[in-house]
Design a protein around this motif. Sequence first.
Motif, PDB file in Angstrom:
ATOM      1  N   THR A 152       0.828  -1.202   0.000  1.00  0.00           N
ATOM      2  CA  THR A 152       0.000   0.000   0.000  1.00  0.00           C
ATOM      3  C   THR A 152       0.861   1.250   0.000  1.00  0.00           C
ATOM      4  OG1 THR A 152      -1.735  -1.178   1.213  1.00  0.00           O
ATOM      5  CG2 THR A 152      -1.837   1.226   1.228  1.00  0.00           C
ATOM      6  N   ASN A 156       1.435   4.220  -3.348  1.00  0.00           N
ATOM      7  CA  ASN A 156       1.241   5.655  -3.238  1.00  0.00           C
ATOM      8  C   ASN A 156       2.527   6.428  -3.538  1.00  0.00           C
ATOM      9  OD1 ASN A 156      -1.619   6.334  -2.294  1.00  0.00           O
ATOM     10  ND2 ASN A 156      -1.085   4.577  -1.019  1.00  0.00           N
ATOM     11  N   TRP A 192     -10.101  13.152  -5.537  1.00  0.00           N
ATOM     12  CA  TRP A 192      -9.162  12.133  -6.003  1.00  0.00           C
ATOM     13  C   TRP A 192      -9.685  11.441  -7.258  1.00  0.00           C
ATOM     14  CZ3 TRP A 192      -4.270  11.357  -5.292  1.00  0.00           C
ATOM     15  CH2 TRP A 192      -3.643  11.703  -4.091  1.00  0.00           C
ATOM     16  N   TYR A 230      -5.696   2.040  -7.856  1.00  0.00           N
ATOM     17  CA  TYR A 230      -6.127   3.284  -7.222  1.00  0.00           C
ATOM     18  C   TYR A 230      -7.225   3.007  -6.195  1.00  0.00           C
ATOM     19  CZ  TYR A 230      -9.138   7.366  -6.738  1.00  0.00           C
ATOM     20  OH  TYR A 230      -9.949   8.351  -6.234  1.00  0.00           O
ATOM     21  N   ARG A 234      -5.152   3.584  -2.875  1.00  0.00           N
ATOM     22  CA  ARG A 234      -5.008   5.031  -2.677  1.00  0.00           C
ATOM     23  C   ARG A 234      -6.278   5.695  -2.187  1.00  0.00           C
ATOM     24  NH1 ARG A 234      -1.833   8.992  -6.694  1.00  0.00           N
ATOM     25  NH2 ARG A 234      -0.180   7.816  -5.683  1.00  0.00           N
ATOM     26  N   LEU A 238      -5.007   7.628   1.198  1.00  0.00           N
ATOM     27  CA  LEU A 238      -4.216   8.846   1.084  1.00  0.00           C
ATOM     28  C   LEU A 238      -5.107  10.078   1.007  1.00  0.00           C
ATOM     29  CD1 LEU A 238      -1.173   9.538   0.927  1.00  0.00           C
ATOM     30  CD2 LEU A 238      -1.468   9.778  -1.543  1.00  0.00           C
TER      31      LEU A 238
END
Length: 248
Positions: A152, A156, A192, A230, A234, A238
């Motif tokens: 993970t 990122n 995002w 993604y 992410r 994030l």
Amino acid sequence: MDLPRHFVIRESGHRIHNPFSPEKLAILGRALGLTPGTTALDLASGSGEMLCTWARDHGLTGTGVDISTVFTAAAQARAADLGVADRVRFEHGDAAGHVAAEPVDLAACIGATWIGNGVAGTVELLQRSLRPGGLMLIGEPYWRIDPPDQETVEANHTASKDDFRALPELLEQFGDLGYDVVEMVLADQDSWDRYSGAQWLSIRRWLDENPDDELAESFRAELRDGPARYARFRREYLGWGVFALMRR
């Protein structure tokens, strides 16, 4: 001196080269209470959307510096389109180490703290251009959820979990550097999605036009695997935000 071609292709559909929507950029400008004549320096200014729209909406004047020739040209065109080319200008150059000739009211680095080798170095760099009592803007990722494994972390685009902090620790870091956090606007998952989705569309359109390019194979792999990666690694983990700081 320029950005790698693959990065420019991937972000060719963006005006904002971060997971920040035009609406959030506008919210930030209003929240800061910008007034006509505010002077600004934007390091790693990308396609210039912040300076251009804030010049139009708030009467800001200033300079952007970016290493990409393509993005700098896009910023200059955007300033002309919005009728603010007499208020903002954009220079092609390395933002690392760039200091304004005269102190400015607002100094920013939105999502490119590598120019100062991290948050602390970028804060120090921006402070060199800032007048006493001025505003500093830092755009930076943070962990929304603690990453469960190294896969993970690396998905990122960072080697170590410690390269990013959780939001409370990031805010504390600003305090430890001697700054008050006076405002913040955070990206959300829709921000995002818009940022990442625009990359996929740009890649696909570029592939359709350039099927035999030397980058085509790697871009096909990215388009095949990227959306699921993604969503898996992410979107939940994030965060990203812009933080307004004033020196204590």
